[in-house]
Design a protein around this motif. Structure first.
Motif, mmCIF file in Angstrom:
data_model
loop_
_atom_site.group_PDB
_atom_site.id
_atom_site.type_symbol
_atom_site.label_atom_id
_atom_site.label_comp_id
_atom_site.label_asym_id
_atom_site.label_seq_id
_atom_site.Cartn_x
_atom_site.Cartn_y
_atom_site.Cartn_z
ATOM 1 N N ASP A 130 25.038 15.039 -3.748
ATOM 2 C CA ASP A 130 25.641 13.774 -4.171
ATOM 3 C C ASP A 130 26.581 13.947 -5.351
ATOM 4 O O ASP A 130 27.632 13.331 -5.419
ATOM 5 N N ILE A 131 26.203 14.777 -6.305
ATOM 6 C CA ILE A 131 27.051 15.046 -7.465
ATOM 7 C C ILE A 131 27.260 16.551 -7.537
ATOM 8 O O ILE A 131 26.302 17.316 -7.523
ATOM 9 N N PHE A 132 28.505 16.942 -7.594
ATOM 10 C CA PHE A 132 28.781 18.367 -7.645
ATOM 11 C C PHE A 132 30.134 18.626 -8.282
ATOM 12 O O PHE A 132 30.966 17.747 -8.391
ATOM 13 N N LYS A 133 30.322 19.848 -8.707
ATOM 14 C CA LYS A 133 31.622 20.364 -9.115
ATOM 15 C C LYS A 133 31.576 21.856 -8.843
ATOM 16 O O LYS A 133 30.690 22.549 -9.331
ATOM 17 N N ASP B 177 35.655 18.634 -6.840
ATOM 18 C CA ASP B 177 34.653 17.775 -7.450
ATOM 19 C C ASP B 177 34.392 16.568 -6.568
ATOM 20 O O ASP B 177 34.902 16.481 -5.457
ATOM 21 N N ASN B 178 33.608 15.635 -7.062
ATOM 22 C CA ASN B 178 33.158 14.499 -6.258
ATOM 23 C C ASN B 178 34.281 13.689 -5.633
ATOM 24 O O ASN B 178 34.119 13.152 -4.542
ATOM 25 N N ARG B 179 35.414 13.575 -6.281
ATOM 26 C CA ARG B 179 36.489 12.753 -5.711
ATOM 27 C C ARG B 179 37.032 13.349 -4.414
ATOM 28 O O ARG B 179 37.686 12.665 -3.637
ATOM 29 N N LYS C 15 34.968 14.851 -2.113
ATOM 30 C CA LYS C 15 33.807 15.101 -1.265
ATOM 31 C C LYS C 15 34.058 14.862 0.227
ATOM 32 O O LYS C 15 33.610 15.631 1.059
ATOM 33 N N ASP C 16 34.767 13.809 0.572
ATOM 34 C CA ASP C 16 35.000 13.496 1.981
ATOM 35 C C ASP C 16 36.295 14.084 2.517
ATOM 36 O O ASP C 16 36.785 13.647 3.556
#
Length: 191
Positions: free
Chosen positions: A56-59, A127-129, A131-132
């Motif tokens: 869910d949260i990553f970098k 990073d999270n932005r 993710k998709d």
């Protein structure tokens, strides 16, 4: 899944030097149908989309597709557009198209993807932005069939017989960049 074996070659994803899980979508039948419907004389043996299973949260500084063979030395050609970066390798009697779906044509994409020293396709500083927007693809077919079709096409072009459309280029490995992009947009909406 942490690895996939294709034609005796293992592939996996790494994030900052650790293997991560991923999902595989086999889109071979769907995309071959599209190619045939569009009048292509050529199809793919296998077409897969590799989707990282990200927390869910990553970098990550480095997210990459790797394998247990030395494919890098067998590079043949490259192709890309604002949505894809892809290369063709001839190896294990297969012509392989391995690439990255960029997911966007924002400036970060062209500066943060590539082939790493030890990887086939890589994303940098993710990073999270994003993710998709992180996908890999692996496509292959028989090398002799691919090379033969393209040699025939080059001979046809050199013959200057412009009024005939009987010989076409084998674009199956550069498979339908727009079709892949549309497929990924639909996949994101479903999930």
């Amino acid at each position: 899944m942490k690895e996939i074996n294709l034609v005796g070659v293992n592939f996996w994803l790494e994030a900052d030097k650790r293997k991560i899980d991923f999902n595989v979508l086999d889109v071979t039948r769907n995309e071959n149908s599209k190619l045939i419907n569009e009048g292509s004389q050529y199809v793919m043996e296998k077409a897969l989309i590799i989707i990282p299973s990200l927390p869910d949260i990553f970098k990550y500084n480095y997210l990459c597709l790797k394998n247990d063979q030395d494919i890098i030395d067998n590079f043949d050609e490259a192709n890309g557009d604002e949505w894809f970066e892809r290369g063709i390798w001839n190896w294990k009697n297969k012509a392989w198209a391995i690439g990255i779906h960029l997911g966007t044509n924002e400036d970060w994409s062209t500066n943060r993807i590539g082939v790493g020293e030890d990887a086939i396709a890589s994303y940098y500083e993710v990073d999270n932005r994003l993710k998709d927007k992180l996908y890999f693809e692996i496509i292959y077919k028989d090398t002799d069939e691919y090379r033969g079709a393209n040699a025939k096409y080059i001979t046809y072009l050199d013959s200057k017989i412009a009024d005939s459309n009987s010989i076409r280029e084998d674009n199956s490995l550069f498979f339908p960049m727009n079709a892949m992009h549309e497929f990924m947009l639909k996949y994101k909406k479903r999930n």
